[in-house]
Design a protein around this motif. Structure first.
Motif, PDB file in Angstrom:
ATOM      1  N   ARG A   1     -20.554  28.647  17.895  1.00  0.00           N
ATOM      2  CA  ARG A   1     -20.072  28.184  19.198  1.00  0.00           C
ATOM      3  C   ARG A   1     -20.653  26.808  19.519  1.00  0.00           C
ATOM      4  O   ARG A   1     -19.964  25.928  20.036  1.00  0.00           O
TER       5      ARG A   1
ATOM      6  N   GLU B   1     -11.948  26.847  21.364  1.00  0.00           N
ATOM      7  CA  GLU B   1     -12.960  26.961  22.413  1.00  0.00           C
ATOM      8  C   GLU B   1     -12.543  27.963  23.483  1.00  0.00           C
ATOM      9  O   GLU B   1     -13.368  28.737  23.986  1.00  0.00           O
TER      10      GLU B   1
ATOM     11  N   ARG C   1     -18.527  23.132  19.890  1.00  0.00           N
ATOM     12  CA  ARG C   1     -18.602  22.192  21.021  1.00  0.00           C
ATOM     13  C   ARG C   1     -18.970  20.785  20.548  1.00  0.00           C
ATOM     14  O   ARG C   1     -18.495  19.794  21.102  1.00  0.00           O
TER      15      ARG C   1
ATOM     16  N   ALA D   1     -16.553  35.568  25.039  1.00  0.00           N
ATOM     17  CA  ALA D   1     -17.964  35.561  25.421  1.00  0.00           C
ATOM     18  C   ALA D   1     -18.138  35.949  26.887  1.00  0.00           C
ATOM     19  O   ALA D   1     -19.195  36.430  27.288  1.00  0.00           O
TER      20      ALA D   1
ATOM     21  N   THR E   1     -17.817  35.336  18.430  1.00  0.00           N
ATOM     22  CA  THR E   1     -18.542  34.880  19.628  1.00  0.00           C
ATOM     23  C   THR E   1     -20.005  35.285  19.601  1.00  0.00           C
ATOM     24  O   THR E   1     -20.806  34.756  20.371  1.00  0.00           O
TER      25      THR E   1
ATOM     26  N   ARG F   1     -23.939  32.323  17.770  1.00  0.00           N
ATOM     27  CA  ARG F   1     -24.246  31.216  18.684  1.00  0.00           C
ATOM     28  C   ARG F   1     -24.159  29.865  17.992  1.00  0.00           C
ATOM     29  O   ARG F   1     -23.714  28.876  18.583  1.00  0.00           O
TER      30      ARG F   1
ATOM     31  N   PHE G   1     -13.156  31.462  22.155  1.00  0.00           N
ATOM     32  CA  PHE G   1     -14.571  31.792  22.111  1.00  0.00           C
ATOM     33  C   PHE G   1     -15.102  32.045  23.518  1.00  0.00           C
ATOM     34  O   PHE G   1     -15.811  33.025  23.770  1.00  0.00           O
ATOM     35  N   ASP G   2     -14.784  31.150  24.441  1.00  0.00           N
ATOM     36  CA  ASP G   2     -15.282  31.284  25.811  1.00  0.00           C
ATOM     37  C   ASP G   2     -14.729  32.539  26.476  1.00  0.00           C
ATOM     38  O   ASP G   2     -15.433  33.221  27.223  1.00  0.00           O
TER      39      ASP G   2
END
Length: 248
Positions: free
Chosen positions: A174, A197, A178, A204, A168, A171, A200-201
């Motif tokens: 990530r 996702e 997306r 983060a 994470t 950048r 990762f989210d």
């Protein structure tokens, strides 16, 4: 990291997922699939009780739900499994090696958990229905044994947390993930995309990821110790209380 040979990421991922599928089929053929589901449901309810503080925290709820739903959830993971198996050979080409390792860990944990739940289901059915859920679960756990496998579960979960925490921070990765939403959907890989996702989210969103990971390691280690060494059945009584509260 070398990706060739029978122990490459693709082979390992497919091996773990093949194990899961074989266990599912065996459970259905033997008529124990309902018992395996009961074990999963009880475990999910215990997890939610154990991590209620994180699940109700604005800073940690997203990550706590990710671990409970994606790693220990009760829902049907067949679609995600099939997608992982299909893309296994391309993971190391499409993503950094750390993502391939994360996929290996996920599928290993999936297979290990399925094997333990299957054994628990068999032991659950071998007991009289007159016993409480807590007593049946405790006896099934102790009959199944597999202390080394239970410890391995914790090791793999911890490693996944470390990998996600590291990923994470990247950048560009990530952002690239997306950007893959459309292509992934078109290729029928939406469940895999959603998992990546979400992970990762979730990580983060946490101010201190190690706080959750350390809590998981400490609390699950304590439960393992109690379940394996409970001398007086107090663990079964506590489980019955937890499950009665979660049923309300």
């Amino acid at each position: 990291m070398q990706h060739t040979g029978p122990n490459g990421p693709a082979d390992r991922i497919r091996h773990h997922l093949s194990t899961v599928e074989s266990l599912r089929n065996a459970a259905a053929d033997a008529g124990i699939d309902r018992a395996v589901l009961i074990i999963k449901q009880l475990q999910s309810r215990r997890f939610r009780h154990t991590y209620q503080d994180f699940l109700t925290s604005a800073e940690y709820a997203l990550a706590a739900r990710f671990f409970l739903d994606e790693l220990y959830g009760v829902r049907d993971f067949r679609s995600r499994d099939q997608q992982f198996s299909r893309i296994a050979g391309g993971l190391e080409r499409l993503f950094p090696s750390a993502v391939a390792e994360l996929a290996i860990d996920l599928t290993e944990l999936h297979a290990l958990t399925e094997r333990l739940d299957h054994a628990m289901g068999v032991a659950w059915l071998a007991q009289p229905d007159s016993r409480s859920a807590g007593v049946r679960y405790l006896r099934a756990w102790q009959t199944t044994g597999s202390s080394a496998d239970r410890q391995r579960q914790l090791v793999v979960v911890s490693r996944m947390g470390t990998d996600l925490e590291s990923l994470t921070r990247k950048r560009s990765l990530r952002t690239g993930l997306r950007l893959m939403r459309g292509p992934a959907r078109a290729a029928g890989l939406d469940a895999l995309q959603q998992f990546l996702e979400a992970g990762f989210d979730a990580f983060a969103s946490m101010p201190e990821p190690r706080r959750l990971m350390d809590a998981i390691a400490q609390r699950e280690s304590a439960w393992l110790e109690r379940l394996f060494r409970d001398p007086d059945g107090s663990c079964a009584t506590e489980l019955d209380l937890i499950w009665s509260l979660s049923a309300e």
